[in-house]
Design an enzyme around this catalytic site. Structure first.
Site, PDB file in Angstrom:
ATOM      1  N   ASP A  89      -0.489  -0.341  -4.236  1.00  0.00           N
ATOM      2  CA  ASP A  89      -1.301  -1.525  -4.458  1.00  0.00           C
ATOM      3  C   ASP A  89      -1.967  -1.473  -5.824  1.00  0.00           C
ATOM      4  O   ASP A  89      -2.975  -2.128  -6.066  1.00  0.00           O
ATOM      5  CB  ASP A  89      -2.368  -1.661  -3.358  1.00  0.00           C
ATOM      6  N   LYS A  92       7.467   1.156   1.815  1.00  0.00           N
ATOM      7  CA  LYS A  92       7.926   0.132   0.881  1.00  0.00           C
ATOM      8  C   LYS A  92       9.294   0.446   0.287  1.00  0.00           C
ATOM      9  O   LYS A  92      10.150  -0.444   0.187  1.00  0.00           O
ATOM     10  CB  LYS A  92       6.878  -0.013  -0.220  1.00  0.00           C
ATOM     11  N   LYS A 110       0.822  -1.199   0.000  1.00  0.00           N
ATOM     12  CA  LYS A 110       0.000   0.000   0.000  1.00  0.00           C
ATOM     13  C   LYS A 110       0.859   1.254   0.000  1.00  0.00           C
ATOM     14  O   LYS A 110       1.922   1.291   0.613  1.00  0.00           O
ATOM     15  CB  LYS A 110      -0.900  -0.030   1.230  1.00  0.00           C
ATOM     16  N   LYS A 115       7.154   9.108  -8.409  1.00  0.00           N
ATOM     17  CA  LYS A 115       7.846   9.894  -7.372  1.00  0.00           C
ATOM     18  C   LYS A 115       9.365   9.733  -7.476  1.00  0.00           C
ATOM     19  O   LYS A 115      10.119  10.551  -6.962  1.00  0.00           O
ATOM     20  CB  LYS A 115       7.328   9.433  -6.002  1.00  0.00           C
TER      21      LYS A 115
END
Length: 276
Positions: free
Chosen positions: A128, A15, A10, A41
């Site tokens: 996700d 992450k 998510k 990003k």
């Protein structure tokens, strides 16, 4: 052929920080690693290189999207522990599909012959979102990893990712190596009770439990992996252990893995509500 890993989770779950520290642990155990950021990003490799490097989409724009004019040196930066970093990048907001850019990056890796030049290639993939483009790394991955926290939204996203992995496993070799529990805060009464039950339900495991610690957050903003922080920093050894554990597991001869059996979207609302 490289060991190919696809890391999902998510958005905002930590992450990319987790991916960079896994890459660092793998490199420090002797593996030659390429980490690929698959997010507009383009900051996945920031803790490794210490900067926002040029993206694939920026490099392609410079050569009018002629792939054959690009070399590996145009898109790869080397950073901590000799880890190579590549960022897919993405189009300006509202003007195109980020998943398409991920697919283009996967194609470029093939054209540059990079799949045979590394011991490990780690894809750090946007949130996700598992549309065709963002799911493309699963076509090449040996193992997927899901980063999650012990909350409903994170587990709902993890279940959706299990659906994608299960679907891809029909045609490709990918399996789920496990779930990395991130930001585990035992000090405030937190834990992994819901993640433990979810993992058992879908037929996987918790690969490691990363503690909630200020040092991990500060390392991210410093543009460093946790391993590059000063040894005198309080809690460093405790924070390093989960990443070293993951690296050791993934580099073993036969990492434990499975094809997950996800829960239906509506069913997970009922089940997770009961776990809480």
């Amino acid at each position: 052929m490289s060991l190919v890993l696809a890391v999902y989770g998510k958005g905002g779950i930590g992450k990319s920080t987790t991916s960079a520290n896994i890459s660092a642990a793998l490199a420090l155990k002797g593996a030659k690693v390429l980490q690929i950021g698959c997010d507009p990003k383009h900051d996945s490799t920031f803790p490794i290189t210490g900067k926002l490097q040029k993206t694939v989409i920026e490099a392609l724009e410079e050569v009018d999207f002629h792939h054959e004019e690009l070399t590996a040196e145009d898109v790869i930066e080397t950073g901590f522990a000799g880890i190579d970093g590549l960022e897919a990048g993405g189009p300006p907001a509202g003007s195109g599909c980020g998943g398409y850019v991920v697919g283009e990056s996967v194609t470029l890796l093939q054209e540059l012959g990079l799949y045979d030049k590394y011991d490990v290639i780690l894809f750090d993939v946007l949130g996700d979102v598992v549309c065709g483009g963002f799911s493309a790394p699963l076509n090449y991955a040996d193992y997927a990893l899901i980063i999650a926290t012990n909350d409903f939204d994170s587990i709902f996203a993890a279940n959706r990712l299990c659906m994608a992995i299960q679907q891809k496993s029909v045609r490709y070799k990918v399996k789920l190596a496990g779930i990395v529990a991130n930001r585990v805060d035992y000090a405030k009464g937190g834990g992994t009770n819901m993640l433990d039950q979810f993992a058992e339900k879908v037929g996987t495991r918790l690969l490691a439990k990363v503690p909630y610690h200020e040092l991990i957050r500060r390392s991210r903003f410093a543009g460093k992996t946790l391993f590059a922080m000063e040894d005198s920093e309080e809690g460093k050894e405790e924070c390093l252990q989960p990443y070293l554990q993951i690296a050791e597991d993934l580099l073993s001869e036969a990492p434990k893995s499975s094809v997950p059996v996800p829960i239906g979207d509506r069913e997970i609302f009922e089940i997770v509500g009961g776990w809480q």
